[in-house]
Design an enzyme around this catalytic site. Structure first.
Site, PDB file in Angstrom:
ATOM      1  N   CYS A 261     -44.114 -13.059 -67.398  1.00  0.00           N
ATOM      2  CA  CYS A 261     -43.600 -13.742 -68.591  1.00  0.00           C
ATOM      3  C   CYS A 261     -42.642 -14.881 -68.273  1.00  0.00           C
ATOM      4  O   CYS A 261     -42.599 -15.884 -68.994  1.00  0.00           O
ATOM      5  CB  CYS A 261     -42.939 -12.739 -69.526  1.00  0.00           C
ATOM      6  SG  CYS A 261     -44.091 -11.521 -70.206  1.00  0.00           S
TER       7      CYS A 261
ATOM      8  N   GLU B 246     -70.489 -19.849 -65.858  1.00  0.00           N
ATOM      9  CA  GLU B 246     -70.049 -18.821 -66.797  1.00  0.00           C
ATOM     10  C   GLU B 246     -70.829 -17.525 -66.611  1.00  0.00           C
ATOM     11  O   GLU B 246     -70.270 -16.426 -66.731  1.00  0.00           O
ATOM     12  CB  GLU B 246     -70.177 -19.326 -68.236  1.00  0.00           C
ATOM     13  CG  GLU B 246     -69.201 -20.434 -68.600  1.00  0.00           C
ATOM     14  CD  GLU B 246     -67.741 -20.022 -68.488  1.00  0.00           C
ATOM     15  OE1 GLU B 246     -67.449 -18.802 -68.488  1.00  0.00           O
ATOM     16  OE2 GLU B 246     -66.886 -20.921 -68.388  1.00  0.00           O
TER      17      GLU B 246
ATOM     18  N   TYR C 212     -69.574 -15.748 -76.222  1.00  0.00           N
ATOM     19  CA  TYR C 212     -68.625 -16.360 -75.293  1.00  0.00           C
ATOM     20  C   TYR C 212     -69.268 -17.489 -74.491  1.00  0.00           C
ATOM     21  O   TYR C 212     -68.728 -18.606 -74.410  1.00  0.00           O
ATOM     22  CB  TYR C 212     -68.041 -15.322 -74.328  1.00  0.00           C
ATOM     23  CG  TYR C 212     -67.300 -15.980 -73.201  1.00  0.00           C
ATOM     24  CD1 TYR C 212     -66.030 -16.516 -73.406  1.00  0.00           C
ATOM     25  CD2 TYR C 212     -67.897 -16.149 -71.953  1.00  0.00           C
ATOM     26  CE1 TYR C 212     -65.358 -17.183 -72.393  1.00  0.00           C
ATOM     27  CE2 TYR C 212     -67.236 -16.822 -70.937  1.00  0.00           C
ATOM     28  CZ  TYR C 212     -65.977 -17.331 -71.157  1.00  0.00           C
ATOM     29  OH  TYR C 212     -65.316 -18.015 -70.159  1.00  0.00           O
TER      30      TYR C 212
ATOM     31  N   ASP D 103     -63.090 -14.312 -74.350  1.00  0.00           N
ATOM     32  CA  ASP D 103     -63.385 -13.257 -73.375  1.00  0.00           C
ATOM     33  C   ASP D 103     -62.177 -12.332 -73.274  1.00  0.00           C
ATOM     34  O   ASP D 103     -61.229 -12.429 -74.068  1.00  0.00           O
ATOM     35  CB  ASP D 103     -63.761 -13.863 -72.024  1.00  0.00           C
ATOM     36  CG  ASP D 103     -62.597 -14.588 -71.349  1.00  0.00           C
ATOM     37  OD1 ASP D 103     -61.508 -14.724 -71.965  1.00  0.00           O
ATOM     38  OD2 ASP D 103     -62.764 -15.021 -70.189  1.00  0.00           O
TER      39      ASP D 103
ATOM     40  N   SER E 250     -71.966  -0.196 -64.402  1.00  0.00           N
ATOM     41  CA  SER E 250     -71.258  -0.183 -65.682  1.00  0.00           C
ATOM     42  C   SER E 250     -71.224   1.207 -66.308  1.00  0.00           C
ATOM     43  O   SER E 250     -70.309   1.542 -67.048  1.00  0.00           O
ATOM     44  CB  SER E 250     -71.909  -1.173 -66.650  1.00  0.00           C
ATOM     45  OG  SER E 250     -73.278  -0.850 -66.840  1.00  0.00           O
TER      46      SER E 250
END
Length: 351
Positions: free
Chosen positions: A201, A40, A123, A141, A301
């Site tokens: 979809c 993770e 999370y 998340d 970031s």
């Protein structure tokens, strides 16, 4: 809400699809909470395909929490080299050390305690608890928020931190208490493979429960306000070799961006100064025969580096600042380096 009236059917459809269609990923072959934790952390801000070989090498190198707790930082950074966001692995090691020292090498199995560990946010805590321990806890998340926002037509801005609580509450109402591991991973898998930013979809196993699909709003969700533009910083990096074929490098400071990683002499470009002029001004190094290598952007970031790189040489008479050291090519290969340095190094090897 229609979904909440049909949550049993929704669960069945999601779990059936997940068990049939889930990708074969190495961390899905274990319930070891330490291994799940590692996966993770690696998967944060990194693509699955990129993570797989890193995960396998990392677990092979550090098969137990004790081995990771005792790992030297240079070795650890080298194992993480190329994944980026190096604070993740530093925090992981600190968190693992806490577990070894304070919890007898047993990862805590409740949200309150596991959330006190370094680097473990809501999370990661939920993912470890549900996947490793089978405890019905939310693991929300970006993929999960995208799925849920479309299913329930939630139009609150997901970039606002308090909005996440809405999704956590929904997941706790929907979660399959008999198989929370498959339920949470099913939501994640759906968001990663079907309910993507451009949703597929017609392939979706829970389309009949999706409010956004019936209203034709699936591509408008989730609502996410635009981020501010990142600051762009032009930099120049010089791969400098001496007459013995050794490379000049320095270690970055122990705090801040790319902490403790090794790099070639690098300077920020300001005003009208050329890259060579900036190098001479900052380090008083005057290499000869600088040839341009590659130029590229590297995104962090909060900032973007616009990197120009050069291959150059120094004579034996040239003095260099004390923070620099010379390394052979084999030694450079073994040093932990950030992605921009890796790109330059790979280019040099191909010249």
């Amino acid at each position: 809400m229609q979904l909440l009236d049909n949550k049993v059917e929704f669960r069945k459809s999601l779990l059936s699809w997940y068990k049939e269609e889930k990708r074969d990923l190495p961390w899905r072959h274990t319930s070891n909470p330490y291994y799940i934790w590692v996966s993770e952390v690696m998967l944060q801000q990194t693509r699955v395909d990129t993570v797989i070989p890193y995960y396998e090498r990392f677990i092979d190198k550090y098969p137990t929490m004790e081995t990771l707790a005792l790992a030297e930082e240079n070795e650890l950074l080298k194992m993480w080299e190329g994944l980026g966001y190096y604070s993740r692995v530093r925090n992981l090691q600190i968190g693992v050390q806490e577990v070894v020292e304070s919890y007898g090498s047993e990862v805590p199995n409740n949200r309150k305690t596991i959330s006190t560990l370094k680097g473990v946010g809501p999370y990661t805590a939920g993912a470890v608890l549900s996947i490793a321990y089978g405890i019905p806890e939310h693991a929300v998340d970006g993929n999960v928020m995208r799925v849920i926002s479309r299913i329930l037509l939630i139009e609150e801005d997901i970039s606002v931190p308090k909005t996440k609580k809405i999704f956590e509450d929904v997941v706790m109402e929907l979660i399959d208490k008999n198989d929370p591991s498959s339920f949470n991973q099913g939501l994640m898998e759906l968001g990663a493979t079907i309910c993507t930013p451009k949703p597929k979809c017609l392939l979706c196993p829970v389309r009949e429960y999706c409010s956004a699909f019936f209203e034709g709003k699936q591509e408008e969700l989730p609502v996410k306000s635009k981020k501010l533009k990142k600051k762009i910083i032009p930099v120049a990096s010089f791969a400098i070799r001496n007459e013995q074929g050794q490379w000049l490098m320095k270690q970055r400071p122990s705090k801040g961006l790319l902490a403790n990683l090794w790099e070639f002499p690098m300077v920020e470009l300001k005003g009208d100064a050329t890259p060579l002029e900036a190098l001479i001004e900052q380090y008083n190094i005057t290499p000869i025969e600088p040839d341009e290598l590659i130029s590229f952007k590297h995104l962090f970031s909060h900032i973007t580096w616009e990197v120009k790189s050069f291959l150059a040489h120094l004579t034996g008479m040239e003095k260099v600042p004390e923070e620099f050291q010379y390394f052979t090519s084999e030694e450079v290969e073994a040093l932990p380096k950030a992605v921009p340095v890796l790109k330059i190094w790979e280019e040099i090897k191909n010249v």
